[in-house]
Design an enzyme around this catalytic site. Structure first.
Site, PDB file in Angstrom:
ATOM      1  N   LYS A 217       0.869  -1.180   0.000  1.00 17.94           N
ATOM      2  CA  LYS A 217       0.000   0.000   0.000  1.00 17.94           C
ATOM      3  C   LYS A 217       0.908   1.233   0.000  1.00 17.94           C
ATOM      4  CE  LYS A 217      -3.746   2.280   2.533  1.00 17.94           C
ATOM      5  NZ  LYS A 217      -3.843   2.838   3.883  1.00 17.94           N
ATOM      6  N   HIS A 236      -4.077   2.409  14.798  1.00 22.58           N
ATOM      7  CA  HIS A 236      -4.431   1.018  14.500  1.00 22.58           C
ATOM      8  C   HIS A 236      -3.236   0.116  14.758  1.00 22.58           C
ATOM      9  CE1 HIS A 236      -2.196   2.297  10.974  1.00 22.58           C
ATOM     10  NE2 HIS A 236      -2.021   1.023  10.668  1.00 22.58           N
ATOM     11  N   ASP A 238      -1.392  -3.374  12.885  1.00 22.51           N
ATOM     12  CA  ASP A 238      -1.417  -4.077  11.602  1.00 22.51           C
ATOM     13  C   ASP A 238      -1.912  -5.507  11.801  1.00 22.51           C
ATOM     14  OD1 ASP A 238      -0.412  -1.819  10.435  1.00 22.51           O
ATOM     15  OD2 ASP A 238       1.609  -2.601  10.109  1.00 22.51           O
ATOM     16  N   HIS A 292      -0.213   2.360  16.228  1.00 24.78           N
ATOM     17  CA  HIS A 292       0.512   3.452  15.562  1.00 24.78           C
ATOM     18  C   HIS A 292      -0.443   4.250  14.678  1.00 24.78           C
ATOM     19  CE1 HIS A 292       0.790  -0.126  12.966  1.00 24.78           C
ATOM     20  NE2 HIS A 292       0.883   0.684  11.929  1.00 24.78           N
TER      21      HIS A 292
END
Length: 362
Positions: A217, A236, A238, A292
């Site tokens: 991404k 969020h 990962d 993060h």
């Protein structure tokens, strides 16, 4: 089909329109705006905890003491932080520059040209050029556009949706993906041994050479007239096993560590590596998947290239490995497929957003 509506929905077009205040959908709630200051000043600060830098030069050294010292530092960073700057990682500076140059050149194209690669999230076509749709109860948006695609294994790629311009994009990105897959194979055995497992165990548990997917991404964060009110990416963790990140040396990454937001330094020629939820679950919480977020600024466009190493969605049941569980340390995660884990996170996020919307209305 390119429409005025799709072009108007891009954050880049908002940013270049000359607005001095951002639309209300991009203004985050007060509790999310803690510790948002001048990101350039924050990045220079030497006070407080700093994201560890791990030198991988000796990870396979023949000198056992040298090798073990390097591996111990990697394991310690995975346990304590769950994120680190990797240097001497074996991927050439020249290749990383080519990847960054190609990605930047794509985003430098006029929006009309980029729209030819637009995704369609409503119909499930998630690969391609896009911007985040409001998928939570509060209807909030992030200050970023992006390009998302599967980059490895080669037989799982759909090159028809990869940018044809610039001409080096496909070659450089493909080569980089292959190199990253090799880097994951260097890292995973060390993390396996750190849990008292056989070297090849974690790699096998996340899908092995055939099934571990690498999804890239490219995050494009345009200049923002009110960076103190917005987020490029909301807080969020990962979902991946590992995430590898390149960036254009503009600061913006913040980690929630020790109860505070810590700004990551820009370390030349490094790759940022995150431990994702997948490894946190398999290790029963020994390795950390750190919260993060991405900040934005008024002065410089920030671009990052995140590659998520993900297990297959249905084939593997993610749960703490038996060797990580004991009477004193029972399993803290229920068994789920990777797909179920994603759905669980999305449901939890929407419930939390709904709750905060109700609170704001009271």
């Amino acid at each position: 089909m390119v429409t005025a509506t799709s072009i108007g929905s891009r954050v880049e077009s908002l940013s270049s329109s000359g607005i001095s205040t951002i639309p209300k959908e991009y203004v985050r709630p007060k509790e999310e705006l803690i510790n948002i200051g001048d990101i350039f000043e924050d990045e220079k600060s030497t006070e407080g905890p700093q994201v560890p830098t791990i030198d991988l030069k000796e990870i396979d050294s023949e000198d056992i003491k040298v090798r073990e010292k390097c591996r111990e530092e990697l394991k310690k960073a995975a346990i304590d932080w769950g994120v680190m700057h990797l240097v001497n990682h074996g991927i050439s500076d020249e290749l990383m520059e080519r990847v960054k140059k190609a990605g930047q050149a794509f985003f430098d194209l006029p929006i009309e040209q980029k729209e030819k690669y637009a995704n369609d999230q409503a119909s499930g076509k998630i690969q391609g050029y896009g911007s985040k749709l409001a998928n939570n109860a509060s209807g909030q948006l992030e200050w970023e556009d992006y390009f998302f695609h599967c980059v490895y294994p080669e037989d799982k790629r759909d090159l028809s949706i990869w940018p044809q311009t610039p001409s080096d994009y496909i070659v450089a990105t493909s080569e980089y993906a292959k190199e990253l897959r090799g880097l994951a194979t260097k890292i995973l055995p060390v993390l396996s041994l750190g849990l008292g497992l056989e070297e090849g165990r974690l790699e096998k548990e996340v899908g092995g050479l055939e099934e571990l997917l690498l999804q890239m991404k490219i995050n494009y964060y345009p200049k923002c007239p009110q960076p103190e009110l917005a987020l490029g990416v909301e807080a969020h963790t990962d979902i991946s096993a590992l995430t590898f990140i390149l960036h254009n040396m503009v600061p913006g990454l913040q980690l929630f560590y020790g109860g505070k937001w810590v700004t990551a330094k820009c370390v030349p020629n490094s790759i940022v590596m995150h431990i994702g939820d997948t490894l946190e679950i398999l290790s029963n919480g020994k390795y950390k998947s750190i919260l993060h977020r991405g900040l934005v600024n008024k002065e410089k466009v920030r671009i990052s290239w995140a590659v998520f190493c993900e297990p297959p969605k249905e084939k593997i049941i993610l749960k703490p490995l038996p060797e990580t569980v004991s009477e004193e340390e029972p399993a803290i995660f229920p068994p789920r497929t990777f797909s179920e884990h994603i759905q669980h996170k999305l449901f939890r996020q929407s419930q939390e957003a709904l709750a905060s919307t109700k609170e704001a209305a009271i």
